[in-house]
Design an enzyme around this catalytic site. Sequence first.
Site, PDB file in Angstrom:
ATOM      1  N   SER A  76       6.624  -1.880  -3.482  1.00 48.03           N
ATOM      2  CA  SER A  76       5.680  -2.311  -4.504  1.00 48.03           C
ATOM      3  C   SER A  76       4.718  -1.217  -4.929  1.00 48.03           C
ATOM      4  O   SER A  76       4.182  -1.255  -6.037  1.00 48.03           O
ATOM      5  CB  SER A  76       4.906  -3.551  -4.047  1.00 48.03           C
ATOM      6  OG  SER A  76       4.117  -3.245  -2.924  1.00 48.03           O
ATOM      7  N   HIS A  88      -0.514  -0.847  -3.557  1.00 47.44           N
ATOM      8  CA  HIS A  88      -0.457  -1.193  -4.976  1.00 47.44           C
ATOM      9  C   HIS A  88      -1.412  -0.324  -5.786  1.00 47.44           C
ATOM     10  O   HIS A  88      -1.050   0.226  -6.831  1.00 47.44           O
ATOM     11  CB  HIS A  88      -0.819  -2.664  -5.176  1.00 47.44           C
ATOM     12  CG  HIS A  88       0.088  -3.619  -4.484  1.00 47.44           C
ATOM     13  ND1 HIS A  88      -0.190  -4.970  -4.387  1.00 47.44           N
ATOM     14  CD2 HIS A  88       1.258  -3.436  -3.833  1.00 47.44           C
ATOM     15  CE1 HIS A  88       0.789  -5.566  -3.725  1.00 47.44           C
ATOM     16  NE2 HIS A  88       1.676  -4.655  -3.377  1.00 47.44           N
TER      17      HIS A  88
END
Length: 330
Positions: free
Chosen positions: A186, A238
């Site tokens: 991610s 992230h």
Amino acid sequence: MGSRDPEKSRNVNVNNINYSNQSNYPVAASAYLIESSARQWTSWLVPMIVVANVAMFIIVMFVNNCPKNNFGFNSCVARFLGRFSFQPLNENPLLGPSSNTLVKLGALKWDKVVHQHEGWRLITCIWLHAGVIHLLVNMLSLVFIGIRLEQQFGFVRIGILYLCTGIGGSVLSSLFLQQQISVGASGALFGLLGAMLSELFTNWTIYANKAAALFTLIIMIAINLAVGILPHVDNFAHIGGFISGFLFGFVLLLRPRFGWLERHEMPEHARVKSKYMAYQLVLFAIAAALLVAGFTVGLVMLFQGKNGNDHCKWCRYLSCVPTSKWKCGN
């Protein structure tokens, strides 16, 4: 982010795994209409990355071998799969391997990176996933985002972008979450999102539906970053991926100004003299300088064993906000 007690033994509790963002990325393709007829590349790198991640997960499950290595009281999930069966749900609710297996095969773990000089974990963790659910969400998101970018910019630039932003996410995660392990793609996915945003800015003049494109991206990014404040989600990966992707977008995803490719077919007085606009070159220089400085400072701090929380007391809330429903630990 679940239990954050220091790990004083060789066993790693699965609650300390930072799973990647579990939400999809609903890109609205109609918001990205380009006014010129740009060359379309054939996307093959993104599908290959998906295949590699799936293959790696199969290898992880083969090594994990739950029936042989599960010493708890609960039985493996889907035992009919044999050695590919999953750890008990109370140990890994995402239908996947044990945390020990993930560490063995390259999960991101601060003390191993710093004290055992295993810097390669900054890269290998990008190719590991905590479970089937984790893998499916990330790979669907990658296909949704990555194929469009690869078609527009080619496999070389998107490959560099994917790998470098994944590393950027790993570095920031290591600096702030030092008592956990982290896996997942991610950080790289948020890097692609960040690059999409900066690409929109740097190539602003060639896009139709500019407001729709900008609104879609901002809402999408905000929602997914907000999900990152839940426990067991590594929002620092992230954020690190997004920031590095945003800067890399100014460097890697430049488009020539309108009319440059057709300049030889135009009369002399109407030809475009420069390939890029002045503001594109300024953004390129600023972003390149920030990338060099950011990666240098981040890597130096990491390998010196620095803790990012010592320099930013409130930053821990970027990854987990404690509520009456859950605790974030120390």
